[in-house]
Design an enzyme around this catalytic site. Structure first.
Site, short mmCIF file in Angstrom:
data_model
loop_
_atom_site.label_atom_id
_atom_site.label_comp_id
_atom_site.label_asym_id
_atom_site.label_seq_id
_atom_site.Cartn_x
_atom_site.Cartn_y
_atom_site.Cartn_z
N ARG A 151 16.29 -35.37 -17.11
CA ARG A 151 16.62 -35.30 -18.54
C ARG A 151 17.76 -36.24 -18.90
NH1 ARG A 151 16.26 -29.70 -21.47
NH2 ARG A 151 16.41 -31.27 -23.08
N THR A 204 13.02 -43.41 -13.21
CA THR A 204 14.36 -43.79 -12.76
C THR A 204 14.42 -45.30 -12.49
OG1 THR A 204 14.58 -41.62 -11.77
CG2 THR A 204 16.09 -43.32 -10.97
N THR A 209 9.04 -40.60 -4.33
CA THR A 209 8.22 -39.59 -5.02
C THR A 209 7.29 -38.93 -4.01
OG1 THR A 209 6.42 -39.16 -6.57
CG2 THR A 209 6.61 -41.41 -5.82
N ASP A 252 4.59 -37.87 -4.92
CA ASP A 252 3.25 -38.14 -5.45
C ASP A 252 2.60 -39.40 -4.87
OD1 ASP A 252 3.82 -36.00 -7.09
OD2 ASP A 252 4.50 -37.26 -8.75
N ARG A 273 -13.63 -14.82 0.08
CA ARG A 273 -13.26 -15.25 -1.28
C ARG A 273 -13.29 -16.76 -1.43
NH1 ARG A 273 -7.92 -11.46 -1.60
NH2 ARG A 273 -8.85 -9.76 -2.76
N ARG A 305 -9.70 -16.78 -6.37
CA ARG A 305 -8.25 -16.64 -6.60
C ARG A 305 -7.60 -18.02 -6.66
NH1 ARG A 305 -6.15 -11.53 -5.41
NH2 ARG A 305 -7.82 -10.04 -5.80
N HIS A 316 6.41 -26.46 -6.81
CA HIS A 316 7.67 -27.02 -6.31
C HIS A 316 7.92 -26.75 -4.84
CE1 HIS A 316 8.21 -27.08 -10.67
NE2 HIS A 316 9.00 -28.11 -10.46
O1 F6P Z 1 6.80 -36.52 -9.73
C1 F6P Z 1 7.03 -35.47 -8.87
C2 F6P Z 1 6.57 -34.20 -9.45
O2 F6P Z 1 6.80 -33.26 -8.46
C3 F6P Z 1 5.12 -34.17 -9.97
O3 F6P Z 1 4.21 -34.02 -8.94
C4 F6P Z 1 5.18 -33.03 -10.95
O4 F6P Z 1 4.19 -33.15 -11.95
C5 F6P Z 1 6.53 -33.17 -11.54
O5 F6P Z 1 7.34 -33.82 -10.57
C6 F6P Z 1 7.16 -31.87 -11.93
O6 F6P Z 1 8.50 -32.08 -12.22
P1 F6P Z 1 9.49 -30.99 -12.82
O7 F6P Z 1 8.87 -29.64 -12.68
O8 F6P Z 1 10.73 -31.13 -12.01
O9 F6P Z 1 9.69 -31.38 -14.24
#
Ligand code: F6P
Length: 375
Positions: A83, A127, A147, A149, A184, A286, A292
């Site tokens: 942020r 960033t 990252t 990702d 399941r 399910r 996180h």
């Molecule tokens: O970019 C990393 C990541 O973990 C993504 O996979 C996910 O969408 C995002 O950050 C979530 O970020 P936050 O919950 O910290 O806003």
């Protein structure tokens, strides 16, 4: 001619990722071994922009003692935020509304006041884009890609990805035993933003029966076909791995919201897929959202090594006079690529890559098969 470096700063921005502390350690040692001072900025750039909010003034002197033993630690000892974009900083107005203000000039003044000659900024595309803007405004900047990702262009991989895949895979292994016991369907939702790397790699490594990723819009019918075919053969359980950014054919990403100064938050697709599959197959389904959990914990040895290599390479780059570059893995070496090139587009999964071909050969559904396959 550039002025010689005496003092550098490190900042970590965006979502945390296992391996950040390895970067901090290698950057600090490589810099100190050149006789440079090193400071860490708390919470992205907030330590410099909001110093009054920190008992220590927002900067941490990174001494050899301060960084001792941090390689195995998850998260970042500096803190992070998604942020704190100084170029579009969210400021609340008296009427409660928010406006975004460009605080770049103010931030550059703070770097000068603290006699910081260069910045190593560690983060994802957001960033690194900020780093590029600060560089264009006159700061010496080297970026380090981070990252879980794995969606950054120009680097073969990023640290954090291996740890996330490894842990996701361990979780899916555990779901197999409970899914088998109860007969399941379990749908596992994993992070990854608009790229399916984590879902693809973790799903394949654990031998799931369907993988849904953003790069391949899905229909649920082929997935239900696989589940039904497996049940007919006596396997009453199935596991589906869904990337948070997966979307149905003709549909949109599933979103849980967006707050001021942040990107849209993905989530909820796992529950939608489970509900649809339960209706289509009549089998109990399910959902487990790993979320996180994939960002936490100790980095794998691979991510530690990559973080260390990136941190040391960032300092070498500054020492060699580079500016406005990102260190990037290009096996077997770490290269320098222009920062401006990195954030133009995201690195997504090529849908004809070897891993997808392998998965298809094994009968794993991507929700786009024309007819029943089965595994
Ligand atoms: O970019 C990393 C990541 O973990 C993504 O996979 C996910 O969408 C995002 O950050 C979530 O970020 P936050 O919950 O910290 O806003």
């Amino acid at each position: 001619m550039t002025t010689p470096i005496k003092r550098i700063a490190i900042s970590t921005g965006g979502g945390d990722a296992p391996g950040l502390n390895a970067v901090i350690q290698a950057t600090t040692l490589a810099a100190r071994n050149r006789g440079w001072d090193v400071v860490g900025i708390r919470d992205g750039f907030n330590g410099l922009m909001l110093p009054e909010e920190y008992p220590d003034g927002g900067l941490i002197e990174l001494t050899r003692e301060r960084i001792r033993g941090i390689i195995p630690l998850g998260g970042t000892i500096l803190g992070s935020t998604n942020r704190g974009d100084p170029t579009a900083y969210p400021v609340q107005q008296p009427d409660g509304s928010w406006v975004e203000v460009d605080r770049t000039a103010e931030l550059l003044d703070r770097f000068a006041e603290h006699r910081i000659d260069a910045l190593v900024t560690v983060g994802g595309d957001g960033t690194l884009a900020i780093g590029n803007q600060l560089c264009e405004a006159g700061l010496r900047v080297v970026g380090v890609p981070k990252t879980i990702d794995n969606d950054l262009e120009r680097t073969t991989s990023t640290f954090g990805f291996d740890s996330a895949v490894d842990f996701a895979s361990e979780c899916i292994d555990r779901l197999f035993s409970t899914a088998t016991s109860h007969g399941r369907v379990i749908v596992v939702e994993v992070m990854g933003r608009y790229a399916g790397w984590i879902a693809l790699h973790a799903g394949m490594a654990s031998g799931v029966h369907a993988i849904l990723i953003p790069e391949i819009p899905y229909r649920l019918e082929p997935v239900a076909d696989v589940i039904n075919a497996r049940a007919r053969r006596g396997s009453k359980y199935s596991i589906v791995c869904v990337a948070e950014g997966a979307k149905p054919v003709g549909g949109a990403h599933s979103i849980v919201g967006k707050s001021v100064g942040q990107a849209e938050r993905l989530g909820g697709v796992g529950a939608k897929v489970a509900a649809g599959l339960e209706e289509m197959t009549g089998r109990e389904a399910r959902t487990v959202v790993l979320g996180h959990l994939l960002r936490g914990g100790s980095p794998t040895a691979l991510d530690r090594l990559l973080g260390l290599r990136f941190g040391a390479a960032a300092v070498r780059a500054l020492d060699e006079g580079h500016n406005g570059i990102m260190v990037a893995l290009n096996p077997p070496t770490v290269d320098y690529v222009p920062l401006a090139d990195v954030t133009r587009r995201q690195k997504t999964v090529p849908i004809d890559c070897d891993s997808i071909l392998t998965a298809r050969d094994m009968g794993i559904s991507f929700g786009d098969e024309p007819a029943s396959v089965g595994n």
